[in-house]
Design an enzyme around this catalytic site. Sequence first.
Site, short mmCIF file in Angstrom:
data_model
loop_
_atom_site.label_atom_id
_atom_site.label_comp_id
_atom_site.label_asym_id
_atom_site.label_seq_id
_atom_site.Cartn_x
_atom_site.Cartn_y
_atom_site.Cartn_z
N ASP A 10 42.59 52.38 40.19
CA ASP A 10 42.26 51.44 41.25
C ASP A 10 43.58 50.95 41.84
OD1 ASP A 10 40.76 49.47 42.78
OD2 ASP A 10 41.49 48.01 41.32
N ALA A 11 43.53 50.39 43.04
CA ALA A 11 44.77 49.99 43.72
C ALA A 11 45.13 48.53 43.48
CB ALA A 11 44.66 50.29 45.21
N TYR A 12 44.42 47.62 44.17
CA TYR A 12 44.82 46.21 44.18
C TYR A 12 44.46 45.50 42.88
CZ TYR A 12 45.57 47.06 49.12
OH TYR A 12 46.02 47.58 50.29
N ARG A 41 40.87 36.64 47.63
CA ARG A 41 40.48 37.85 46.90
C ARG A 41 38.98 37.88 46.61
NH1 ARG A 41 40.82 43.18 46.02
NH2 ARG A 41 40.62 43.77 43.82
N SER A 117 40.21 53.72 45.82
CA SER A 117 40.20 52.32 46.22
C SER A 117 39.22 52.08 47.37
CB SER A 117 41.61 51.91 46.66
OG SER A 117 41.62 50.59 47.20
N ASN A 118 38.78 50.84 47.47
CA ASN A 118 37.99 50.43 48.63
C ASN A 118 38.84 50.24 49.88
OD1 ASN A 118 35.48 50.39 47.39
ND2 ASN A 118 35.65 48.25 46.74
#
Length: 224
Positions: A10-12, A41, A117-118
């Site tokens: 996942d990214a963030y 967030r 990621s989204n």
Amino acid sequence: MENIKLCVFDAYGTLFDINSVTQKYCEELGDITEPFSNLWRSKQLEYSWLRSLMNKYEDFWCVTGEALEYTLDYFNIQDEILKSKLLKAYENVNCYEEVPKVLSILKEKKILTAILSNASPNMLNKAVENSKINQYIDHIFSADSIKIYKPYPSVYNLVSKKYNVAKDEILFVSCNTWDVAGAKSFGFNVFWINRFNGKKEALPFKADMEAKSLIGVSKVFELR
């Protein structure tokens, strides 16, 4: 872990430190820096899920802007310059300090690496370039390609469609408990990066492994 051929991140919050965005403007935000970051967030995630459920997709950059609008209004901040700065900072988000080392170890072990990621492709590309980890990432998957957000199963399936590997040969790594549940429900092996001593979700889809940072992932592969 001996069967793992592909490690998907996942990214963030997992690779990239989203709190670094607001920390750059802690002087302007003052005592509300942390709650501001947390609300931004949470609304970002909430709006992505709502848009998926309502079938009213907009890309993650739009959702991020909408969440920021809400957060600024919540804290009664009317500052277009600050708003612009915060959004710009999101494009230049920093990775966590251990990320390059961990990714380099995986490459040494001949493990394929990817991001799922989204976030929109443009956001992800800029984050990867800014963090100087391009050489360690084999592929970037964005939910934008199918216009719906994780934890919808089709987003996780993007990885399976691209690579000719079984689900049990894939390790998915995320700091987000909702993402952990989604990936586990889909059938991936899952590693939860519990950076902030969070609690497990009360769902039947649990992570296979847990650590406080990505160092925990590299340690597992170092034993191979």
